[in-house]
Design a protein around this motif. Structure first.
Motif, PDB file in Angstrom:
ATOM      1  N   GLU A 261       0.544  -0.897  -0.031  1.00  0.00           N
ATOM      2  CA  GLU A 261       0.178  -0.660   0.033  1.00  0.00           C
ATOM      3  C   GLU A 261       0.850   1.078  -0.530  1.00  0.00           C
ATOM      4  N   THR A 262       2.266   0.994   0.042  1.00  0.00           N
ATOM      5  CA  THR A 262       3.208   2.343   0.084  1.00  0.00           C
ATOM      6  C   THR A 262       3.057   2.938  -0.802  1.00  0.00           C
ATOM      7  N   VAL A 263       3.380   4.611  -1.062  1.00  0.00           N
ATOM      8  CA  VAL A 263       3.311   4.917  -2.536  1.00  0.00           C
ATOM      9  C   VAL A 263       4.818   5.946  -3.136  1.00  0.00           C
ATOM     10  N   GLN A 264       5.050   6.506  -1.541  1.00  0.00           N
ATOM     11  CA  GLN A 264       5.959   7.456  -1.570  1.00  0.00           C
ATOM     12  C   GLN A 264       7.741   7.129  -0.883  1.00  0.00           C
ATOM     13  N   GLU A 265       7.050   6.403   0.631  1.00  0.00           N
ATOM     14  CA  GLU A 265       8.732   6.197   1.477  1.00  0.00           C
ATOM     15  C   GLU A 265       8.920   5.057   2.154  1.00  0.00           C
ATOM     16  N   ILE A 266       9.424   4.550   2.181  1.00  0.00           N
ATOM     17  CA  ILE A 266      10.038   3.184   3.921  1.00  0.00           C
ATOM     18  C   ILE A 266      10.915   3.577   4.247  1.00  0.00           C
ATOM     19  N   MET A 267      10.799   4.259   5.481  1.00  0.00           N
ATOM     20  CA  MET A 267      12.346   4.025   6.362  1.00  0.00           C
ATOM     21  C   MET A 267      12.474   2.761   7.283  1.00  0.00           C
TER      22      MET A 267
ATOM     23  N   GLN B  44      19.847  -2.066  -6.490  1.00  0.00           N
ATOM     24  CA  GLN B  44      18.652  -1.660  -6.548  1.00  0.00           C
ATOM     25  C   GLN B  44      17.741  -0.287  -7.001  1.00  0.00           C
ATOM     26  N   GLY B  45      18.790   0.619  -5.975  1.00  0.00           N
ATOM     27  CA  GLY B  45      18.850   1.250  -5.721  1.00  0.00           C
ATOM     28  C   GLY B  45      17.608   2.510  -4.656  1.00  0.00           C
ATOM     29  N   ALA B  46      18.219   0.965  -3.582  1.00  0.00           N
ATOM     30  CA  ALA B  46      17.970   2.015  -2.384  1.00  0.00           C
ATOM     31  C   ALA B  46      18.694   2.646  -1.853  1.00  0.00           C
ATOM     32  N   GLU B  47      18.693   3.445  -0.339  1.00  0.00           N
ATOM     33  CA  GLU B  47      19.306   4.233   0.105  1.00  0.00           C
ATOM     34  C   GLU B  47      20.008   3.087   1.474  1.00  0.00           C
TER      35      GLU B  47
ATOM     36  N   GLY C  91      10.486  -0.993  -7.556  1.00  0.00           N
ATOM     37  CA  GLY C  91       9.716  -0.791  -9.246  1.00  0.00           C
ATOM     38  C   GLY C  91       8.625   0.091  -9.353  1.00  0.00           C
ATOM     39  N   ARG C  92       7.594   0.321  -8.607  1.00  0.00           N
ATOM     40  CA  ARG C  92       6.667   1.795  -8.426  1.00  0.00           C
ATOM     41  C   ARG C  92       7.450   2.742  -8.048  1.00  0.00           C
ATOM     42  N   GLY C  93       8.990   3.239  -7.687  1.00  0.00           N
ATOM     43  CA  GLY C  93       9.596   4.397  -7.261  1.00  0.00           C
ATOM     44  C   GLY C  93       9.531   5.260  -5.790  1.00  0.00           C
ATOM     45  N   VAL C  94       8.811   3.584  -5.585  1.00  0.00           N
ATOM     46  CA  VAL C  94       9.238   4.102  -3.333  1.00  0.00           C
ATOM     47  C   VAL C  94      10.520   4.454  -3.586  1.00  0.00           C
ATOM     48  N   ARG C  95      10.626   5.494  -1.746  1.00  0.00           N
ATOM     49  CA  ARG C  95      12.100   5.926  -1.812  1.00  0.00           C
ATOM     50  C   ARG C  95      12.115   4.531  -0.533  1.00  0.00           C
ATOM     51  N   VAL C  96      13.399   4.040  -0.453  1.00  0.00           N
ATOM     52  CA  VAL C  96      13.295   3.107   0.122  1.00  0.00           C
ATOM     53  C   VAL C  96      14.967   3.077   1.155  1.00  0.00           C
TER      54      VAL C  96
END
Length: 310
Positions: A115-121, A175-178, A146-151
């Motif tokens: 359900e997340t659309v923007q960011e996970i910390m 994969q693009g996670a920080e 893949g959905r563009g969520v910032r991780v």
């Protein structure tokens, strides 16, 4: 001004090919920084060595003040979360959802991630993670990215010594996670879209279950805590390093925890290492400080600038 001491504004303007108004503005800035001296007849620059020393000292003071503010935010948020976590099982509130076992937690996390659309910390303490848990997390992480969520994830540095965990961190980064690392983490936590957080029921035992909270104040405290730790954590490529005192990040964290009264066992849990390793680090620090007791080590650490005086 170094080459032509005492030159008036008109002379300085002519030397650098600028308008007198521009030179006046520059001189006001230099004067405010205490890098020039002047009177009605002309202006003189401080020696480059003195000026650079003043600039560096001022910058160091600014950084120390900023670091203190970050630490105060981290301490306040950690205290709030710790105090509230023990109360939640007894509270009947729709803003809090209790998760009782590992399977229920895993299923709920997967649903929340979808359900997340923007960011996970995420804070990932505890040192090494099992290969099975790491493998199970790759598919949902790939879907999020893949959905563009910032991780954004912070791991404890001790986890880098565990090859499966290190491989997984490298995979996340690719994969693009920080990803960043810290010497220790205060709590296990995941924040979704800054609107809800998943936290352990008990700070001392993550296996006791978890809670999902939508409480505005609770989530805000979690976000503040994450941002404070993230700001001082080491980027993945940089790896753990030493500070100006020559202390490794893990050693500096041990000193800070000991100064706050943590036992070796509590220090080990915070750093994701064994109590034996925590005792070894403590003993090494005491030897380097020439201290016969922990209290003496704290005093000498302050005297040598390894810990703030306050």
């Amino acid at each position: 001004m170094v080459a032509h001491p005492g030159e008036p504004i008109a002379g300085l303007a002519a030397l650098i090919g600028a308008e007198e108004a521009e030179v006046e503005t520059a001189l006001c800035t230099l004067s405010a920084l205490a890098l020039t001296q002047g009177d009605g007849e002309g202006f003189r620059a401080l020696s480059p060595q003195v000026a650079m020393g003043m600039i560096l000292a001022r910058r160091k003071a600014e950084l120390a003040a900023a670091q203190q503010k970050l630490e105060e935010s981290r301490v306040a948020a950690t205290r709030l979360i710790a105090e509230c976590s023990d109360l939640i099982p007894a509270v009947d509130d729709p803003e809090f959802e209790r998760l009782h076992d590992a399977r229920e937690i895993q299923q709920r996390l997967a649903a929340l991630a979808s359900e997340t659309v923007q960011e996970i910390m995420t804070f990932a303490p505890g040192g090494a993670h099992s290969a099975e848990d790491l493998a199970a997390s790759r598919e949902p992480n790939a879907a999020l990215l893949g959905r563009g969520v910032r991780v954004r994830t912070v791991y404890v540095e001790s986890g880098l010594k565990h090859q499966p965990t290190l491989d997984h961190i490298g995979w996340l980064h690719a994969q693009g996670a920080e990803v960043r690392t810290a010497a220790g983490l205060p709590i296990r936590m995941i924040v979704f879209d800054r609107r809800l957080a998943v936290l352990p029921v008990r700070m001392s035992d993550a296996r006791a279950g978890a809670i999902v909270t939508r409480g505005e104040g609770f989530v805000a405290a979690g976000v503040a805590l994450f941002e404070a730790v993230w700001a001082t954590a080491s980027p993945l490529a940089a790896g753990p390093g030493a500070d100006a005192s020559g202390l490794a990040a893990q050693e500096a964290e041990v000193l800070r925890l000991l100064a706050n009264g943590f036992t070796d066992e509590a220090v080990g849990k915070r750093l994701g290492v064994s109590s034996r390793t925590a005792r070894r680090i403590t003993a090494d620090l005491m030897e380097r400080l020439g201290a016969a007791s922990r209290f003496a080590a704290g005093v000498r650490a302050v005297q040598q600038g390894w810990l703030p005086a306050e």
